[in-house]
Structures are given as structure tokens and as C-alpha cells.
Scaffold this motif. Sequence first.
Motif, PDB file in Angstrom:
ATOM      1  N   LEU A 335      -2.607 -22.393  13.292  1.00 20.17           N
ATOM      2  CA  LEU A 335      -3.323 -23.150  12.259  1.00 20.17           C
ATOM      3  C   LEU A 335      -4.801 -23.247  12.621  1.00 20.17           C
ATOM      4  N   ASN A 336      -5.084 -23.376  13.898  1.00 14.72           N
ATOM      5  CA  ASN A 336      -6.457 -23.420  14.381  1.00 14.72           C
ATOM      6  C   ASN A 336      -7.160 -22.110  14.031  1.00 14.72           C
ATOM      7  N   GLY A 337      -8.195 -22.208  13.183  1.00 15.60           N
ATOM      8  CA  GLY A 337      -8.957 -21.022  12.799  1.00 15.60           C
ATOM      9  C   GLY A 337      -8.450 -20.335  11.554  1.00 15.60           C
ATOM     10  N   SER A 338      -7.273 -20.696  11.075  1.00 17.63           N
ATOM     11  CA  SER A 338      -6.750 -20.064   9.858  1.00 17.63           C
ATOM     12  C   SER A 338      -7.465 -20.610   8.626  1.00 17.63           C
ATOM     13  N   ARG A 339      -7.578 -19.747   7.629  1.00 17.91           N
ATOM     14  CA  ARG A 339      -8.204 -20.130   6.361  1.00 17.91           C
ATOM     15  C   ARG A 339      -7.125 -20.706   5.443  1.00 17.91           C
ATOM     16  N   VAL A 340      -7.223 -21.998   5.121  1.00 20.33           N
ATOM     17  CA  VAL A 340      -6.239 -22.663   4.270  1.00 20.33           C
ATOM     18  C   VAL A 340      -6.910 -23.058   2.965  1.00 20.33           C
ATOM     19  N   VAL A 341      -6.382 -22.576   1.858  1.00 18.08           N
ATOM     20  CA  VAL A 341      -6.870 -22.972   0.530  1.00 18.08           C
ATOM     21  C   VAL A 341      -5.943 -24.071   0.004  1.00 18.08           C
ATOM     22  N   VAL A 342      -6.496 -25.258  -0.175  1.00 14.93           N
ATOM     23  CA  VAL A 342      -5.717 -26.421  -0.619  1.00 14.93           C
ATOM     24  C   VAL A 342      -5.921 -26.591  -2.115  1.00 14.93           C
ATOM     25  N   LEU A 343      -4.846 -26.453  -2.878  1.00 18.07           N
ATOM     26  CA  LEU A 343      -4.923 -26.553  -4.337  1.00 18.07           C
ATOM     27  C   LEU A 343      -4.583 -27.975  -4.779  1.00 18.07           C
ATOM     28  N   GLY A 344      -5.623 -28.740  -5.057  1.00 13.39           N
ATOM     29  CA  GLY A 344      -5.457 -30.092  -5.575  1.00 13.39           C
ATOM     30  C   GLY A 344      -5.662 -31.166  -4.533  1.00 13.39           C
ATOM     31  N   VAL A 345      -6.571 -32.117  -4.847  1.00 13.02           N
ATOM     32  CA  VAL A 345      -6.791 -33.268  -3.959  1.00 13.02           C
ATOM     33  C   VAL A 345      -6.474 -34.582  -4.670  1.00 13.02           C
ATOM     34  N   ALA A 346      -6.424 -34.578  -6.015  1.00 13.10           N
ATOM     35  CA  ALA A 346      -6.041 -35.788  -6.762  1.00 13.10           C
ATOM     36  C   ALA A 346      -4.610 -36.169  -6.402  1.00 13.10           C
ATOM     37  N   TYR A 347      -4.278 -37.461  -6.503  1.00 12.27           N
ATOM     38  CA  TYR A 347      -2.953 -37.899  -6.050  1.00 12.27           C
ATOM     39  C   TYR A 347      -1.829 -37.515  -6.999  1.00 12.27           C
ATOM     40  N   LYS A 348      -2.166 -37.146  -8.258  1.00 11.54           N
ATOM     41  CA  LYS A 348      -1.151 -36.651  -9.178  1.00 11.54           C
ATOM     42  C   LYS A 348      -1.804 -35.673 -10.147  1.00 11.54           C
ATOM     43  N   LYS A 349      -0.973 -34.970 -10.899  1.00  9.96           N
ATOM     44  CA  LYS A 349      -1.471 -33.901 -11.758  1.00  9.96           C
ATOM     45  C   LYS A 349      -2.337 -34.414 -12.907  1.00  9.96           C
ATOM     46  N   ASP A 350      -3.317 -33.598 -13.243  1.00 15.09           N
ATOM     47  CA  ASP A 350      -4.134 -33.750 -14.446  1.00 15.09           C
ATOM     48  C   ASP A 350      -5.003 -35.007 -14.482  1.00 15.09           C
ATOM     49  N   ILE A 351      -5.335 -35.560 -13.311  1.00 10.88           N
ATOM     50  CA  ILE A 351      -6.269 -36.688 -13.246  1.00 10.88           C
ATOM     51  C   ILE A 351      -7.308 -36.398 -12.167  1.00 10.88           C
ATOM     52  N   ASP A 352      -8.358 -37.234 -12.128  1.00  8.75           N
ATOM     53  CA  ASP A 352      -9.437 -37.014 -11.154  1.00  8.75           C
ATOM     54  C   ASP A 352      -9.439 -38.062 -10.046  1.00  8.75           C
ATOM     55  N   LEU A 407      -2.021 -23.687   0.148  1.00  6.51           N
ATOM     56  CA  LEU A 407      -1.230 -24.911   0.195  1.00  6.51           C
ATOM     57  C   LEU A 407      -1.379 -25.641  -1.141  1.00  6.51           C
ATOM     58  N   LEU A 408      -0.303 -25.644  -1.930  1.00  6.48           N
ATOM     59  CA  LEU A 408      -0.357 -26.241  -3.261  1.00  6.48           C
ATOM     60  C   LEU A 408       0.101 -27.700  -3.180  1.00  6.48           C
ATOM     61  N   THR A 409      -0.848 -28.619  -3.362  1.00  6.77           N
ATOM     62  CA  THR A 409      -0.568 -30.033  -3.134  1.00  6.77           C
ATOM     63  C   THR A 409      -0.607 -30.893  -4.400  1.00  6.77           C
ATOM     64  N   THR A 410      -1.258 -30.440  -5.451  1.00  7.81           N
ATOM     65  CA  THR A 410      -1.286 -31.165  -6.727  1.00  7.81           C
ATOM     66  C   THR A 410      -1.074 -30.160  -7.853  1.00  7.81           C
ATOM     67  N   ASP A 411      -0.074 -30.395  -8.688  1.00 14.33           N
ATOM     68  CA  ASP A 411       0.328 -29.398  -9.688  1.00 14.33           C
ATOM     69  C   ASP A 411      -0.403 -29.574 -11.017  1.00 14.33           C
ATOM     70  N   HIS A 412      -1.740 -29.436 -10.982  1.00 12.62           N
ATOM     71  CA  HIS A 412      -2.534 -29.549 -12.201  1.00 12.62           C
ATOM     72  C   HIS A 412      -2.119 -28.503 -13.237  1.00 12.62           C
ATOM     73  N   SER A 413      -2.076 -28.903 -14.499  1.00  9.48           N
ATOM     74  CA  SER A 413      -1.742 -27.970 -15.579  1.00  9.48           C
ATOM     75  C   SER A 413      -2.792 -26.879 -15.717  1.00  9.48           C
ATOM     76  N   GLU A 414      -4.033 -27.177 -15.348  1.00 10.55           N
ATOM     77  CA  GLU A 414      -5.134 -26.226 -15.507  1.00 10.55           C
ATOM     78  C   GLU A 414      -5.064 -25.042 -14.551  1.00 10.55           C
ATOM     79  N   PHE A 415      -4.325 -25.174 -13.463  1.00  8.72           N
ATOM     80  CA  PHE A 415      -4.259 -24.075 -12.502  1.00  8.72           C
ATOM     81  C   PHE A 415      -3.648 -22.827 -13.148  1.00  8.72           C
ATOM     82  N   ASP A 416      -4.207 -21.691 -12.810  1.00  9.70           N
ATOM     83  CA  ASP A 416      -3.670 -20.397 -13.267  1.00  9.70           C
ATOM     84  C   ASP A 416      -2.572 -19.981 -12.286  1.00  9.70           C
ATOM     85  N   TYR A 417      -1.350 -20.374 -12.600  1.00 11.20           N
ATOM     86  CA  TYR A 417      -0.244 -20.147 -11.667  1.00 11.20           C
ATOM     87  C   TYR A 417       0.142 -18.666 -11.572  1.00 11.20           C
TER      88      TYR A 417
END
Length: 446
Positions: A335-352, A407-417
Motif C-alpha cells: 500500500l505504501n507508494g501505491s496509487r489509490v483512486v478513491v471514488l467518493g468522499v461524501a458520506y452517502k450518494k448524491d450529496i455534497d 477504491l469505490l467508497t460512495t456510489d454517486h449516480s453521476e459516476f460513469d460506472y
Amino acid sequence: MSGSNQTSLNQNAQSLFDKIENKSATIGVVGLGYVGLPLAVEKAKAGYKVIGFDVQEKRTDMVNQGINYIGDVVDEELVEYTQNGTIRATTDYSLIKEVDAVAICVPTPLDTYQQPDTSYVESSGKEIAKYLHPQMLIVLESTTYPGTTEEVLKPILEGTGLTCGEEIFIAYSPERVDPGNKVYNTKNTPKVVGGITPSCTKIAASLYRNVLEGDVHEVSSPSVAEMEKILENTFRHLNIALANEMAILCNKMGIDVWEVINAAATKPYGFMAFYPGPGLGGHCIPIDPFYLTWKAREYNYHTRLIEIAGEINNSMPEFVIERSMQILNKEKKPLNGSRVVVLGVAYKKDIDDVRESPVLDILEQLKEQGADFVVVDPHVKSFKLGEEVVEPVGLSNDVLKEADLVLLTTDHSEFDYELISEVSPVIFDTRNALKDYKKPEKYYKL
């Protein structure tokens, strides 16, 4: 409470009741956040003049300019009601003297010792008390422990010499706001109301019936209303903890927890589906049950189930990090040095909203482990991670391709799955967001 319509009212109560019924009453809303601003708009839509109060001048200026900052408010409606003078906002609490009823919608957080912080309620009560007058209704909407309305707010207001149930009227009606919910909002969600006296209940219920489309359910006291709100959120807290614990166990056993839950959900009775995730977030579920835990100590009772559920839910970010390490190990990468793309930081989908988001904890742990991470969230412009301000980037081919782990952490509807599925080299999906899409070979679920 079926008998409330027959409740006899004294002269002060009847006068206030009539003003509410004929909509000549002016309504105040203290706190123009995710609860207060939508409530102010609904009261304006119902035909009342509304004054919004907030300590943040930036908020009151935005409201007066018709600039919306809450997802559950329709932009055009806020513009309409501010332009025609139906809604105005101010930091000047002396204007409380102009209102006939006021709703208190301020935060009730936990302090560093996990104890309820009622300071916002107390300070609001003290400001209202300075300008309190007979024939006035005060309703607390902030989520809090049973007894707050009668033990904290009532003494402050009655300290003016005005008596509850005689000259002033005090009630509790818990907010029921679910940000991002496409079906239920402030207008159509049923409301619970409990007044200190029958007159208080009748007057408060009348106001909500004139504003909302949802049913107004009257209870016998503020404490009942306060407790039912805690029960609502504790119910979710416990059931999410059960789903999270099942996810941990199913992972160890090599069983798909999502398939298990969906199979159980086919039972038409005795089961309600709750789903696991990377942890609990938001302003309610991670916090509210601990109001009850704190209050229970006064009665020499230990709420074991609530506290265990809290431990499970709070451990999920660490579990996500451990799984991420295991997944990267299969790729012969630390994990040290790996590139991690985190999808979503809001606590639930479709909010800010990132308040109490478990993703913040995940990002802190990624940072501690030396990971090189980037955050993608179409709803969040920026957020604070410790003292650092982080600005999410846009979702693109290049961002995904360069990742060692998505790493998919928030399932926003806007994401291009479809793009996420096709381009990501390795995916760890904590929300089962890709259930309807073609999965890459290196796809992992919570």
C-alpha cells in the motif's frame, strides 16, 4: 393523541392558535442549515411570513440574495420567496420580537468525551428569551436526548417570568431530513409533535398541519418525541452494524454478503434489508445513539448493544484499509507508494456532505500508510483532511488507468460506472455499485 382537538385553550393560546390557522402569524427559524432552510421555505410556501436567524452572516446574506446552498431546497422557490419578501434572513436576534412562533434547528454534536453538547440549543434559547413575549410558540427540532426540552430549554424560557402553557407554548418536534432522498422530503415526511402541555401540543401540531403534507402524529410529551427520534436512528445504527459484521464474516468465509442479503430480502415479513459499507457518516446515525447512551448512565443503565454496534461501525474504515492491503498484496504491491483512486468522499450518494464521513478516516489511514491517493467526487468541491484542504479531481480514463487500486467508497449516480468497469485495473467496491455492470477480472467487493 386523539383527544387533543378537544383541548380547551386559554385566551393566549386561542389567540396564537387562530393566528396560525388564519396564517397571519410570522414564523421564525433559528439555524438555516440542512433542516432550517428547507423548513423556512416550506413555511413560506404555506403562506406564512418567515424570518430566518443564523449566527453566520455569510448564510443570511446568501438567503437574502436567493442563493441556495442546501440540496433539498429548490433554487427557484428560494429566489421567489426572498424577492417577494416572504422570507428574510438576519443575524439580528432582536427580530425574534416580531415572530409568533419559532423553530430551533441548531446542531447538537457530541463533545470530545462523546457527551451531548447542548450549547447551541442553550445559546439559541437565551437569545429567544431576551425577546420572548406572550402568545408565542417555541419548537425545538434538533435531535437530542430525552429531557432536553423540559430540562434545558424550558427553564431558560420560563426564566423570563412567562409560564409555559399559560403565556408561552413549548414543544419538541424532531427533524426528519434524509439528504438526497428522491421520495421523502420536509414537505411529505410525517411529523411527530410533543408539547409540554396539551395546549402546547395542539398549537404546535396546528402549525405543522398547515405547512406539511405528511401526517402529524401527536404524542404525550416532548420526552416521548425526543426518545422516538433516538429510536429511529438507533434502529438504523444497529442494523447497519449487523450488516457490516456479516460482511466481515462473509469475507472470511468466501461468501458474497450482498447475495446473502438480497436472498434474505425475498422474505415478505420479519426482515428488512440493510447493507454494509465503509462505515457510518453524516449528522445523525453515527452520533444520535450516543445521546441515549449518555442519558442512560443517569439511570445506572449501560446500553451495551448500542456501544457494540458503534464499535463495529467505527471499525469499518480500518477493515477497508486491511482489505485494500490484501488486494494489493495479490498484485505484489505494498500500500505504501501505491496509487489509490478513491471514488467518493461524501458520506452517502448524491450529496455534497462530508460530515462524519468514514471516507475521511480511510483517507487519513491511506496517508499514514504512505499511499499516493487522489479523490474523485462530483458533488464535493473541496474538503479538509486534518489541516489540509483537498480538492477532488474529475473522473477520467487517465486517472483510472494510472491507479494501482480504485477504491469505490460512495456510489454517486453521476459516476460513469461503465468507464470505471472497463478502465480500472483493480477495483475494490465497498458499495456494490457495479452490481449491474460487467466486472473486470480483478474486482473485489466488501
